[in-house]
Design a protein around this motif. Structure first.
Motif, mmCIF file in Angstrom:
data_model
loop_
_atom_site.group_PDB
_atom_site.id
_atom_site.type_symbol
_atom_site.label_atom_id
_atom_site.label_comp_id
_atom_site.label_asym_id
_atom_site.label_seq_id
_atom_site.Cartn_x
_atom_site.Cartn_y
_atom_site.Cartn_z
ATOM 1 N N SER A 177 0.812 -1.220 0.000
ATOM 2 C CA SER A 177 0.000 0.000 0.000
ATOM 3 C C SER A 177 0.845 1.269 0.000
ATOM 4 C CB SER A 177 -0.932 0.014 1.216
ATOM 5 O OG SER A 177 -0.180 -0.013 2.416
ATOM 6 N N LEU A 178 2.151 1.153 0.316
ATOM 7 C CA LEU A 178 3.027 2.317 0.373
ATOM 8 C C LEU A 178 4.078 2.319 -0.727
ATOM 9 C CD1 LEU A 178 3.750 2.487 4.231
ATOM 10 C CD2 LEU A 178 1.964 3.673 2.955
ATOM 11 N N SER A 179 4.483 1.138 -1.175
ATOM 12 C CA SER A 179 5.641 1.054 -2.071
ATOM 13 C C SER A 179 5.397 1.693 -3.428
ATOM 14 C CB SER A 179 6.053 -0.409 -2.256
ATOM 15 O OG SER A 179 4.989 -1.151 -2.851
ATOM 16 N N ARG A 197 -4.292 18.579 9.170
ATOM 17 C CA ARG A 197 -4.616 17.207 8.785
ATOM 18 C C ARG A 197 -3.475 16.259 9.136
ATOM 19 N NH1 ARG A 197 -6.665 19.289 2.901
ATOM 20 N NH2 ARG A 197 -8.542 20.359 3.634
ATOM 21 N N THR A 198 -2.234 16.729 8.956
ATOM 22 C CA THR A 198 -1.071 15.919 9.319
ATOM 23 C C THR A 198 -1.078 15.610 10.809
ATOM 24 O OG1 THR A 198 0.274 16.836 7.529
ATOM 25 C CG2 THR A 198 1.447 15.890 9.398
ATOM 26 N N GLN A 199 -1.355 16.613 11.629
ATOM 27 C CA GLN A 199 -1.411 16.384 13.065
ATOM 28 C C GLN A 199 -2.490 15.375 13.409
ATOM 29 O OE1 GLN A 199 -1.548 19.874 15.524
ATOM 30 N NE2 GLN A 199 -2.041 18.734 17.379
ATOM 31 N N ALA A 200 -3.644 15.477 12.779
ATOM 32 C CA ALA A 200 -4.736 14.541 13.056
ATOM 33 C C ALA A 200 -4.342 13.114 12.693
ATOM 34 C CB ALA A 200 -5.993 14.959 12.281
ATOM 35 N N ILE A 201 -3.674 12.947 11.560
ATOM 36 C CA ILE A 201 -3.257 11.607 11.128
ATOM 37 C C ILE A 201 -2.250 11.023 12.111
ATOM 38 C CG2 ILE A 201 -1.968 10.344 9.351
ATOM 39 C CD1 ILE A 201 -3.229 12.283 7.299
ATOM 40 N N LEU A 205 -3.596 4.971 7.303
ATOM 41 C CA LEU A 205 -3.269 6.334 7.718
ATOM 42 C C LEU A 205 -1.902 6.768 7.184
ATOM 43 C CD1 LEU A 205 -4.544 6.166 11.397
ATOM 44 C CD2 LEU A 205 -5.458 7.653 9.610
ATOM 45 N N LEU A 206 -0.934 5.849 7.201
ATOM 46 C CA LEU A 206 0.376 6.170 6.635
ATOM 47 C C LEU A 206 0.270 6.472 5.148
ATOM 48 C CD1 LEU A 206 2.853 3.634 8.297
ATOM 49 C CD2 LEU A 206 2.891 6.118 8.491
ATOM 50 N N ASN A 207 -0.571 5.692 4.466
ATOM 51 C CA ASN A 207 -0.780 5.920 3.042
ATOM 52 C C ASN A 207 -1.325 7.329 2.806
ATOM 53 O OD1 ASN A 207 -1.036 4.647 0.219
ATOM 54 N ND2 ASN A 207 -3.051 5.528 0.575
ATOM 55 N N THR A 208 -2.313 7.730 3.616
ATOM 56 C CA THR A 208 -2.882 9.076 3.493
ATOM 57 C C THR A 208 -1.825 10.137 3.771
ATOM 58 O OG1 THR A 208 -5.043 8.240 4.212
ATOM 59 C CG2 THR A 208 -4.700 10.619 4.320
ATOM 60 N N PHE A 209 -1.034 9.910 4.804
ATOM 61 C CA PHE A 209 0.034 10.844 5.159
ATOM 62 C C PHE A 209 1.026 11.009 4.012
ATOM 63 C CE2 PHE A 209 4.371 11.210 7.006
ATOM 64 C CZ PHE A 209 4.266 12.486 7.532
ATOM 65 N N PHE A 210 1.453 9.889 3.413
ATOM 66 C CA PHE A 210 2.415 9.963 2.320
ATOM 67 C C PHE A 210 1.803 10.572 1.068
ATOM 68 C CE2 PHE A 210 5.002 6.621 4.545
ATOM 69 C CZ PHE A 210 6.140 7.410 4.680
ATOM 70 N N LEU A 270 -5.608 14.957 -7.209
ATOM 71 C CA LEU A 270 -6.990 14.475 -7.157
ATOM 72 C C LEU A 270 -7.127 13.289 -6.204
ATOM 73 C CD1 LEU A 270 -7.921 14.750 -10.939
ATOM 74 C CD2 LEU A 270 -8.913 16.084 -9.067
ATOM 75 N N LEU A 271 -6.173 12.385 -6.233
ATOM 76 C CA LEU A 271 -6.221 11.230 -5.339
ATOM 77 C C LEU A 271 -6.048 11.660 -3.884
ATOM 78 C CD1 LEU A 271 -4.149 8.582 -7.339
ATOM 79 C CD2 LEU A 271 -6.632 8.649 -7.014
ATOM 80 N N MET A 272 -5.147 12.602 -3.637
ATOM 81 C CA MET A 272 -4.932 13.093 -2.281
ATOM 82 C C MET A 272 -6.220 13.685 -1.716
ATOM 83 S SD MET A 272 -2.229 16.002 -0.974
ATOM 84 C CE MET A 272 -3.079 17.343 -1.818
ATOM 85 N N ARG A 273 -6.873 14.528 -2.517
ATOM 86 C CA ARG A 273 -8.103 15.171 -2.041
ATOM 87 C C ARG A 273 -9.248 14.172 -1.939
ATOM 88 N NH1 ARG A 273 -7.778 21.353 -4.244
ATOM 89 N NH2 ARG A 273 -5.515 21.498 -4.165
#
Length: 267
Positions: free
Chosen positions: A85-87, A114-118, A140-145, A219-222
Motif C-alpha cells: 500500500s506504500l511502495s 490534517r497531518t497532526q490529526a493523522i 493512515l500512513l498511506n494518506t500521510f504519504f 486528485l487522489l490526495m483530495r
C-alpha cells in the motif's frame, strides 16, 4: 508487520535525539522548535515542516522551553516502506529518504492540521489492542504519504532558478489552486503561456514523471481525505472535485488505487 516496525513519540523533551539506528525517521515539527540538527549542522526556521531522515544521518530536535509538545517523531522500519500500500507511491519511488539533501516539506495551515490529526490517530492506534489495527495504521500512513506526495520536490524546485524548474514549481502551484475545476494539462499550459509538450518536457526532466501524474496525485490526495474524513456523499465529492459523474469518479479512483471509493470509505 513486526510489533515494533512502527513507533511514534511526541517531541516533549528539550532535546530529542535519534533512538532507532536502523529505521527511517519522519520528524513533524510545529512552531515551538528552536532548531533541528542533522549531522552536526543546525537548521533554523523549521516550523510547520516535515523532515524525512535516512538512517545514515545523526539528528536531534531542540525544543523551546516551557512547551509541552511540539510535534512527533515517527520511526519506520525498512519493511514498512515495502508494504504494497506504500511502495507504489511517488514519494517512495523517488527514494525520498535516500537523496543527498535532507528532504524538507513546508506545510500550509490546512495540511498541517490534517497531518497532526493523522499522526495523533497513528499514536492512538499503536497503543491500542484493536483488531486489524495494522491495516488501519497502514491506511493512515498511506494518506500521510499521499499528502507528502503533493509537496514532493517543492523545496528543491523553489530554490533553483533554472527556467524549467520554475515552470514546474509554477505548474504545481496552479494545480494545487485549480485542480478541483481543471484536470487537463492543456489548461495549465495555457495559464503558463507554454505548450503542453514543453510543460510535459519540463516536468519529466525535473521530477521524472508525466505532467498528468501531478494532477492525478492531487486528485487522489483530495479524494482520499474527503472519503476518510468527511461525511459528504461520494456523489458530492465527485462533483466538488470536478468529475462529470460519480461513475466516472469511481472509475478514475479504482483505476489508480485498485479499490473503489466506497470500499476505501468502509475499510
Amino acid at each position: 508487520m513486526k510489533p515494533d516496525s512502527i513507533t511514534i513519540a511526541q517531541i516533549i523533551h528539550e532535546t530529542t535525539e535519534k533512538e532507532r539506528a536502523e529505521d527511517f525517521a519522519v520528524c513533524w515539527i510545529k512552531d515551538e522548535v528552536d532548531a533541528i540538527e542533522i549531522d552536526h549542522v543546525q537548521y533554523k526556521n523549521v516550523s510547520n515542516s516535515i523532515y524525512f531522515i535516512n538512517p545514515k544521518h545523526q539528528w536531534k530536535v531542540l525544543k523551546k522551553d516551557n512547551i509541552s509538545s511540539c510535534g512527533y517523531i515517527l520511526y519506520l522500519a525498512p519493511e514498512v516502506l515495502n508494504q504494497p500500500s506504500l511502495s507504489h507511491l511517488h514519494i517512495n519511488q523517488v527514494r525520498i529518504f535516500n537523496g543527498g539533501e535532507i528532504p524538507l516539506f513546508k506545510l500550509s495551515p490546512g495540511i498541517e492540521k490534517r497531518t497532526q490529526a493523522i499522526l495523533e490517530m497513528i499514536d492512538e492506534l499503536l497503543g491500542s489492542h484493536l483488531n486489524h489495527k495494522d491495516d488501519a495504521i497502514l491506511s493512515l500512513l498511506n494518506t500521510f504519504f499521499v499528502y507528502c506526495d503533493g509537496q514532493c520536490n517543492i523545496k528543491s524546485i523553489a530554490s533553483n532558478n533554472s527556467s524549467k524548474t520554475n515552470v514546474v514549481y509554477n505548474f504545481k502551484s496552479l494545480v494545487n489552486k485549480h485542480v478541483s475545476k481543471h484536470h487537463e494539462v492543456a489548461h495549465y499550459a495555457d495559464l503558463l503561456h507554454i505548450s503542453p509538450k514543453y510543460l510535459n518536457e519540463c516536468v519529466k526532466e525535473v521530477l521524472n514523471v508525466e505532467s498528468k501524474s501531478i494532477i492525478i496525485e492531487q486528485l487522489l490526495m483530495r479524494s482520499r481525505h474527503a472519503l476518510k474524513f468527511s461525511s459528504k456523499t461520494i456523489k458530492e465529492i465527485s462533483f466538488e472535485l470536478g468529475f462529470t459523474s460519480p461513475d466516472y469518479f469511481s472509475y478514475f479512483f479504482k483505476s489508480h488505487t485498485g479499490t473503489t471509493p466506497s470500499a476505501l470509505r468502509n475499510n
